[in-house]
Design a protein around this motif. Structure first.
Motif, mmCIF file in Angstrom:
data_model
loop_
_atom_site.group_PDB
_atom_site.id
_atom_site.type_symbol
_atom_site.label_atom_id
_atom_site.label_comp_id
_atom_site.label_asym_id
_atom_site.label_seq_id
_atom_site.Cartn_x
_atom_site.Cartn_y
_atom_site.Cartn_z
ATOM 1 N N ASP A 16 1.153 -1.172 0.131
ATOM 2 C CA ASP A 16 0.784 0.315 -0.014
ATOM 3 C C ASP A 16 0.849 0.362 -0.073
ATOM 4 O OD1 ASP A 16 -1.853 -1.421 0.151
ATOM 5 O OD2 ASP A 16 -2.423 -1.612 2.241
ATOM 6 N N LEU A 17 0.556 2.031 -0.828
ATOM 7 C CA LEU A 17 1.743 2.897 -1.349
ATOM 8 C C LEU A 17 1.219 4.623 -0.093
ATOM 9 C CD1 LEU A 17 3.212 4.564 -3.122
ATOM 10 C CD2 LEU A 17 0.890 5.943 -4.205
ATOM 11 N N PRO A 18 0.868 4.471 0.904
ATOM 12 C CA PRO A 18 0.701 5.228 1.443
ATOM 13 C C PRO A 18 1.220 4.595 2.805
ATOM 14 C CG PRO A 18 -1.951 5.150 0.965
ATOM 15 C CD PRO A 18 -1.019 3.837 -0.026
ATOM 16 N N ASP A 19 1.545 3.606 2.759
ATOM 17 C CA ASP A 19 2.350 3.297 3.564
ATOM 18 C C ASP A 19 3.879 3.672 3.944
ATOM 19 O OD1 ASP A 19 0.290 1.586 4.888
ATOM 20 O OD2 ASP A 19 0.890 -0.155 4.262
ATOM 21 N N PHE A 20 3.899 4.038 2.789
ATOM 22 C CA PHE A 20 5.649 4.225 2.613
ATOM 23 C C PHE A 20 5.689 6.197 2.493
ATOM 24 C CE2 PHE A 20 5.517 -0.202 1.835
ATOM 25 C CZ PHE A 20 6.125 -0.323 2.414
ATOM 26 N N ILE A 21 4.698 6.649 1.835
ATOM 27 C CA ILE A 21 5.026 7.892 1.495
ATOM 28 C C ILE A 21 4.425 9.103 2.664
ATOM 29 C CG2 ILE A 21 3.386 9.342 -0.007
ATOM 30 C CD1 ILE A 21 4.996 8.067 -2.006
ATOM 31 N N ALA A 57 7.405 9.728 4.420
ATOM 32 C CA ALA A 57 8.077 10.491 3.341
ATOM 33 C C ALA A 57 7.647 11.630 3.750
ATOM 34 C CB ALA A 57 8.513 10.092 2.373
ATOM 35 N N ALA A 58 7.003 12.009 3.467
ATOM 36 C CA ALA A 58 5.934 13.681 3.258
ATOM 37 C C ALA A 58 6.072 13.956 4.810
ATOM 38 C CB ALA A 58 4.716 13.495 3.121
ATOM 39 N N LEU A 59 5.217 13.442 5.821
ATOM 40 C CA LEU A 59 5.780 14.102 7.294
ATOM 41 C C LEU A 59 7.624 13.883 7.538
ATOM 42 C CD1 LEU A 59 3.681 11.117 9.583
ATOM 43 C CD2 LEU A 59 3.314 14.357 8.682
ATOM 44 N N ALA A 60 8.357 13.703 6.952
ATOM 45 C CA ALA A 60 9.787 13.566 7.107
ATOM 46 C C ALA A 60 10.023 14.863 6.709
ATOM 47 C CB ALA A 60 10.676 13.075 6.652
ATOM 48 N N VAL A 61 9.447 15.416 5.128
ATOM 49 C CA VAL A 61 9.740 16.812 4.971
ATOM 50 C C VAL A 61 8.956 17.910 5.562
ATOM 51 C CG1 VAL A 61 9.104 18.240 2.915
ATOM 52 C CG2 VAL A 61 10.017 15.297 2.429
ATOM 53 N N HIS A 99 8.339 17.911 8.605
ATOM 54 C CA HIS A 99 9.394 18.174 10.079
ATOM 55 C C HIS A 99 10.034 18.896 9.310
ATOM 56 C CE1 HIS A 99 5.881 15.267 12.146
ATOM 57 N NE2 HIS A 99 5.555 16.143 12.243
ATOM 58 N N GLY A 100 11.127 19.162 8.562
ATOM 59 C CA GLY A 100 12.237 19.187 9.083
ATOM 60 C C GLY A 100 13.446 18.576 8.605
ATOM 61 N N ASP A 101 13.060 17.105 8.556
ATOM 62 C CA ASP A 101 14.268 16.472 9.004
ATOM 63 C C ASP A 101 15.036 15.731 7.634
ATOM 64 O OD1 ASP A 101 13.489 15.915 11.459
ATOM 65 O OD2 ASP A 101 11.715 14.236 10.881
ATOM 66 N N VAL A 102 14.145 16.172 6.634
ATOM 67 C CA VAL A 102 14.467 16.189 5.722
ATOM 68 C C VAL A 102 14.736 17.486 4.318
ATOM 69 C CG1 VAL A 102 15.595 13.676 5.492
ATOM 70 C CG2 VAL A 102 12.512 14.806 4.010
ATOM 71 N N ASP A 103 15.288 17.430 3.176
ATOM 72 C CA ASP A 103 15.015 19.157 2.618
ATOM 73 C C ASP A 103 13.918 18.569 1.705
ATOM 74 O OD1 ASP A 103 17.244 20.613 4.074
ATOM 75 O OD2 ASP A 103 18.677 19.126 3.063
ATOM 76 N N ARG A 104 13.947 17.347 1.180
ATOM 77 C CA ARG A 104 13.113 17.520 -0.570
ATOM 78 C C ARG A 104 12.775 15.723 -0.128
ATOM 79 N NH1 ARG A 104 13.832 22.028 -0.739
ATOM 80 N NH2 ARG A 104 14.319 23.636 -2.405
ATOM 81 N N GLY A 105 11.725 15.915 -0.939
ATOM 82 C CA GLY A 105 11.304 14.328 -1.049
ATOM 83 C C GLY A 105 10.586 13.482 -2.619
ATOM 84 N N ILE A 106 10.802 12.653 -2.701
ATOM 85 C CA ILE A 106 10.677 11.815 -4.415
ATOM 86 C C ILE A 106 9.925 11.095 -4.155
ATOM 87 C CG2 ILE A 106 11.777 11.331 -5.904
ATOM 88 C CD1 ILE A 106 14.273 13.176 -5.798
ATOM 89 N N PHE A 107 8.843 10.618 -4.600
ATOM 90 C CA PHE A 107 8.258 9.243 -4.395
ATOM 91 C C PHE A 107 8.133 9.516 -5.751
ATOM 92 C CE2 PHE A 107 6.154 12.565 -0.679
ATOM 93 C CZ PHE A 107 6.836 12.643 -0.290
ATOM 94 N N VAL A 108 7.949 7.771 -5.812
ATOM 95 C CA VAL A 108 8.021 6.989 -7.068
ATOM 96 C C VAL A 108 6.761 5.887 -7.560
ATOM 97 C CG1 VAL A 108 9.291 5.913 -9.006
ATOM 98 C CG2 VAL A 108 10.341 7.496 -7.186
#
Length: 73
Positions: free
Chosen positions: A41-46, A49-53, A55-64
């Motif tokens: 299920d895509l949302p389990d991973f996306i 990752a979106a939360l990490a962006v 919250h500022g834990d990462v600078d960018r997110g790429i979702f495939v």
């Protein structure tokens, strides 16, 4: 730059290629899965990752994903 990456089963192979290229460019890649081509299920991973962006834990997110529609949501 620190970049979170996430994918569904259909986007797994492309994510690996993109991550390798990004690392070659000197970026840090945080791979949040999935880590194989088994149906998932895509949302389990996306979502993480979106939360990490957000919250500022990462600078960018790429979702495939297989179609692109799920990641766009």
């Amino acid at each position: 730059m620190k970049i979170a990456m996430a994918n569904d089963h259909a986007g797994y192979a492309l994510k690996l290629e993109i991550a390798e290229w990004l690392r070659g460019q000197g970026h840090e890649v945080e791979d949040l899965g999935t880590h194989d081509e088994l149906a998932c299920d895509l949302p389990d991973f996306i979502y993480p990752a979106a939360l990490a962006v957000a919250h500022g834990d990462v600078d960018r997110g790429i979702f495939v994903d297989g179609v692109g529609y799920g990641s766009a949501m």
